[in-house]
Design a protein around this motif. Structure first.
Motif, short mmCIF file in Angstrom:
data_model
loop_
_atom_site.label_atom_id
_atom_site.label_comp_id
_atom_site.label_asym_id
_atom_site.label_seq_id
_atom_site.Cartn_x
_atom_site.Cartn_y
_atom_site.Cartn_z
N VAL A 261 -11.28 7.59 6.72
CA VAL A 261 -11.39 7.24 5.30
C VAL A 261 -12.51 6.23 5.15
N LYS A 262 -13.08 6.17 3.95
CA LYS A 262 -14.15 5.23 3.66
C LYS A 262 -13.63 4.07 2.84
N MET A 263 -14.05 2.87 3.24
CA MET A 263 -13.73 1.67 2.48
C MET A 263 -14.75 1.50 1.36
N TYR A 264 -14.52 0.52 0.48
CA TYR A 264 -15.39 0.32 -0.67
C TYR A 264 -16.82 0.00 -0.26
N ASN A 265 -17.01 -0.58 0.95
CA ASN A 265 -18.35 -0.94 1.41
C ASN A 265 -19.02 0.18 2.21
N GLY A 266 -18.37 1.35 2.24
CA GLY A 266 -18.95 2.50 2.92
C GLY A 266 -18.55 2.64 4.38
N GLN A 267 -17.94 1.60 4.97
CA GLN A 267 -17.53 1.68 6.37
C GLN A 267 -16.33 2.61 6.51
N ARG A 268 -16.25 3.24 7.69
CA ARG A 268 -15.16 4.20 7.93
C ARG A 268 -14.05 3.55 8.74
N SER A 269 -12.85 4.06 8.52
CA SER A 269 -11.69 3.56 9.25
C SER A 269 -10.85 4.75 9.71
N ALA A 270 -10.31 4.65 10.93
CA ALA A 270 -9.47 5.72 11.49
C ALA A 270 -8.02 5.50 11.10
N TYR A 271 -7.33 6.58 10.76
CA TYR A 271 -5.95 6.47 10.27
C TYR A 271 -5.09 7.61 10.78
N ALA A 272 -3.80 7.36 10.83
CA ALA A 272 -2.81 8.43 10.97
C ALA A 272 -2.54 8.97 9.57
N PRO A 273 -2.76 10.25 9.29
CA PRO A 273 -2.64 10.77 7.93
C PRO A 273 -1.24 10.63 7.34
N ALA A 274 -0.24 10.48 8.21
CA ALA A 274 1.13 10.31 7.70
C ALA A 274 1.31 8.97 7.01
N MET A 275 0.39 8.02 7.25
CA MET A 275 0.47 6.70 6.63
C MET A 275 -0.23 6.65 5.26
N LEU A 276 -0.86 7.75 4.89
CA LEU A 276 -1.63 7.78 3.65
C LEU A 276 -1.00 8.71 2.63
N GLN A 277 -1.18 8.37 1.37
CA GLN A 277 -0.80 9.25 0.28
C GLN A 277 -2.00 9.43 -0.65
N LYS A 278 -2.04 10.56 -1.31
CA LYS A 278 -3.13 10.82 -2.26
C LYS A 278 -2.83 10.14 -3.58
N GLU A 279 -3.79 9.34 -4.06
CA GLU A 279 -3.65 8.66 -5.34
C GLU A 279 -3.99 9.59 -6.49
N LEU A 280 -3.31 9.44 -7.59
CA LEU A 280 -3.56 10.25 -8.78
C LEU A 280 -3.80 9.35 -9.98
N THR A 281 -4.81 9.67 -10.76
CA THR A 281 -5.01 8.94 -12.01
C THR A 281 -4.09 9.52 -13.07
N PHE A 282 -3.82 8.72 -14.07
CA PHE A 282 -2.96 9.19 -15.16
C PHE A 282 -3.57 10.42 -15.81
N GLU A 283 -4.91 10.43 -15.96
CA GLU A 283 -5.58 11.54 -16.64
C GLU A 283 -5.45 12.85 -15.87
N SER A 284 -5.25 12.76 -14.55
CA SER A 284 -5.19 13.98 -13.73
C SER A 284 -3.78 14.55 -13.62
N LEU A 285 -2.79 13.88 -14.20
CA LEU A 285 -1.41 14.34 -14.07
C LEU A 285 -1.18 15.61 -14.88
N PRO A 286 -0.39 16.54 -14.36
CA PRO A 286 0.00 17.70 -15.16
C PRO A 286 0.80 17.27 -16.39
N PRO A 287 0.66 17.97 -17.51
CA PRO A 287 1.37 17.57 -18.74
C PRO A 287 2.87 17.42 -18.55
N ALA A 288 3.47 18.27 -17.72
CA ALA A 288 4.92 18.19 -17.50
C ALA A 288 5.30 16.87 -16.83
N VAL A 289 4.46 16.40 -15.91
CA VAL A 289 4.72 15.13 -15.22
C VAL A 289 4.59 13.97 -16.20
#
Length: 728
Positions: A261-289
């Motif tokens: 993953v990339k940090m705000y300064n462009g540097q990369r960091s290694a992660y276990a994907p199970a520790m991450l979740q995908k963020e969603l903006t309010f605008e991207s939410l399905p209408p039903a949600v």
């Protein structure tokens, strides 16, 4: 115990107070601001302050960030922080690795030095974050996020988030500000999304344990049990041996791939994907949600404030560094005066005055009108399938505009495009057509009619070609809205058209304290920074010109030369309309003022014009509320808390189903007007958004400056837009 008994509130929604106030009606009313002043003063807190040598003068503000991170690892302590050349901790830092310090002091901070106040603010916040239960709350980045979601809909979880900040005054007073919001994320981890192919490069992801935000980059060929170069060990060993957080990885499959993953300064960091979740903006939410979670994120004032007060007590009582008394939540106990500002009376045509725009327009029409001619750009398919609906809409729009005193003519230029043998959904073919239309037929304000999907496809191209390139204002209306258009919807469409053509529907009937107002903002988008300005000239709150001195800026600060050009333009516009120099100008700065006021002093003194510089901060991380006779928490439009040259103001009154009002923060930086006059002007200017019936939360000075600078960055705004407010 960090909490002292001095009156209190019972758990749950109903909160009772021992300290009471009486308002002008004789009822018992309690006012609070979600900013808690601590009983602990900075002189009671002894810290270890280390001064590090400057290694890179160009990175002096953040070069010690990596040093601080490394020192936390070396000393196995999270409670170490930095600011500029200083590093601070509660305990001596024993292990320094490759770093060295040139001075070490153990003492209370010097509150007259802003750098020392800031580093203690950061250390206190990190201390509060560090003592939260990690199996319940992800604490970090000034946020406290509950791991257990409040609701899950369609595999999207909504989580309670309390945002905190710590502020230290020059007198050593420590205050904690707090607000309640919500975050949306996939309930599935990135690891699960990878199996479904539902995570892409560039998606926003979050570490669910500490609130760190990243951009997803790629999947590695290594597993979490392999040594990776960035960590010089495996991801599993990093958390087990170095971070002492085996619980994060002990149930993970060792064959799980590493992701970067990339940090705000462009540097990369290694992660276990199970520790991450995908963020969603309010605008991207399905209408039903959106529908099924609205009762969670749209909390009324009573529920939001009660929840906030209960949870912030739980968060703060876990640290022994600060003590709090519940009575200090009452604003009067923190030195604020409570005032109520009356709504302005607006002036319309035929000498009609009215507080409500809709009724004023019905009775008197617009304050300053002129005939208006517009073009229609209609999705060609509608000429065969929706012609009757469009015709009926046009007739109703013209009739209402005539009633308001503005003769409206709809020009017939559809022949220039409707029979073109192109694919109107093909962005390349459509872009060429737009160039042809703006050079030949479409010179006037244009109303675009399309489906919601087509409007989304067309929006950027039309705004750039018509607005940015040809200075032709445009307004979009979807077919879905057109077919259900009543007088309210028609009125809002007309107000948008009027604002983009220089027609003034209403003005303030009573004069403001300042002659001229200048709204300033720096917009940031895609690496570009620009300063936007709108002059609100005269005492009636009218926008006389949106000819902004909009220029590219290097960062948050507006350059001296840009400021001078802004002043010249504002004075010129004032003289054009009034035939005289303004006696006083008020600058409304959206956000923090970092400009050189000494340079501005020189300009204003040479022009013999007085001025005030005022910060208008829209994101305060605070809520205001009142409780009358223990009937529950509520917000009131026009209520203001004032202390010295600082104020918090509620300028809107949302329905409880919509949520809780957000206050704005007002700081007088410099000038001759009283803070009361400044607040009055700001509140009344929030009624001057002429592009809609919906009242604005901000004064139009900063609201329009924000919109105009954003439009400029997106190339939707012409260099000289005259009196047309393209951005409303």
């Amino acid at each position: 115990m960090p909490f002292r008994s001095a009156g209190g509130f019972a758990p749950g929604i109903n909160i009772s107070w021992r300290v009471r106030g009486t308002d002008m009606t004789g009822t018992n009313t309690h006012y609070i601001l979600t900013e808690w002043e601590s009983e602990t003063n900075t002189n009671e807190l002894i810290v270890h302050l280390y001064t590090l040598p400057a290694r890179n003068v160009f990175e002096q503000h953040n070069e010690n960030g990596k040093a601080c991170s490394d020192l936390r690892k070396l000393n196995k302590s999270h409670v170490i922080d930095f600011f500029e050349h200083l590093i601070a901790s509660w305990q001596p830092i024993e292990h320094w690795g490759e770093y060295s310090f040139i001075n070490h002091e153990t003492r209370a901070i010097d509150v007259t030095i802003s750098t020392e106040r800031t580093i203690l603010e950061r250390l206190l916040l990190r201390t509060i974050e560090n003592v939260q239960p990690r199996n319940e709350i992800a604490a970090g980045s000034r946020k406290f996020t509950w791991l257990k979601p409040e609701k899950v809909v369609q595999n999207i979880s909504i989580h309670r988030v309390i945002q905190c900040d710590v502020n230290i005054s020059a007198a050593g007073v420590i205050s904690v500000g707090f607000d309640l919001n919500h975050s949306f994320r996939t309930s599935e981890s990135v690891s699960d999304l990878m199996k479904a192919g539902a995570i892409l490069k560039g998606d926003r992801v979050i570490d669910k344990y500490n609130n760190m935000h990243y951009e997803f980059d790629e999947v590695s060929g290594d597993t979490i049990s392999d040594v990776v170069p960035e960590l010089r060990q495996s991801v599993i060993d990093y958390f087990v041996k170095e971070r002492k957080q085996a619980w994060k990885v002990d149930k993970l499959d060792p064959k799980m791939p590493v992701v970067y993953v990339k940090m705000y300064n462009g540097q990369r960091s290694a992660y276990a994907p199970a520790m991450l979740q995908k963020e969603l903006t309010f605008e991207s939410l399905p209408p039903a949600v959106v529908r099924q979670t609205s009762e969670v994120y749209k909390q009324n004032a009573n529920l939001k404030i009660a929840t906030l007060l209960e949870e912030i007590q739980n968060i703060l009582r876990r640290t022994d560094k600060l003590q709090f008394s519940k009575r200090k939540l009452l604003v009067e106990q923190s030195g604020y005066d409570v005032t109520k500002i009356e709504n302005p009376i607006l002036s319309f045509g035929r000498n009609v005055t009215q507080p409500q725009p809709k009724y004023g327009l019905e009775k008197g029409g617009v304050a300053f009108g002129q005939p208006l001619a517009i073009n229609l750009l209609v999705y060609p398919e509608f000429f065969e399938t929706k012609l009757e609906a469009i015709t009926a809409f046009n007739e109703k729009l013209c009739a209402l505009s005539s009633k308001w005193g503005v003769p409206l003519t709809i020009l017939k230029k559809s022949g220039a495009y409707k029979n073109k043998s192109i694919d109107f959904t093909n962005p390349h073919q459509f872009a060429i057509l737009l160039k042809e239309l703006k050079d030949t037929a479409f010179k006037e304000l244009t109303l675009v009619i399309a489906t919601e999907k087509i409007a989304g496809m067309w929006y950027d191209s039309i705004k750039k070609e018509f607005g940015g390139s040809a200075a032709v204002p445009t307004q979009f209306v979807t077919m879905e809205t057109l077919q259900r258009a009543d007088d309210y919807i028609l009125g809002n469409i007309l107000l948008g058209l009027y604002a983009k053509s220089g027609i003034q529907p209403w003005v303030l009937s009573s004069p403001l304290a300042s002659d001229c107002f200048i709204g300033l903002d720096v917009s940031h988008e895609a690496g570009r920074h620009s300063a936007g300005i709108v002059q609100v000239v005269g005492k009636d709150g009218r926008v006389l010109s949106s000819r902004a001195n909009t220029s590219t800026e290097a960062g948050e600060k507006i350059r001296n030369d840009t400021m001078r050009q802004i002043v010249y333009s504002a004075v010129d516009q004032y003289q054009r309309h009034y035939g005289e120099m303004p006696q006083h100008i008020t600058f409304h700065r959206d956000g923090f003022c970092r400009e050189d006021l000494n340079s501005l002093d020189e300009v204003m003194e040479s022009l013999n014009v007085d001025y005030d510089m005022v910060e208008v901060i829209k994101k305060t991380n605070r809520r205001m509320a009142l409780n009358v006779d223990r009937q529950g928490w509520e917000t009131k439009q026009g209520v203001c808390y004032v202390r010295d040259n600082l104020a918090y103001l509620i300028a809107t009154n949302p329905h409880p189903r919509v949520g809780t009002a957000q206050p704005i923060k007002i700081i007088k930086k410099k000038g001759s007007l009283s803070i009361e006059a400044i607040i009055h002007d700001i509140y009344h200017l929030s009624f001057m958004h002429i592009g809609s019936f919906l009242k604005c939360r901000l004064p139009i000075t900063t609201y329009y400056a924000d919109l105009s600078s954003t439009f400029f960055n997106r190339q939707w705004l012409p260099i000289d837009s005259g009196e047309a407010l393209h951005f409303v």
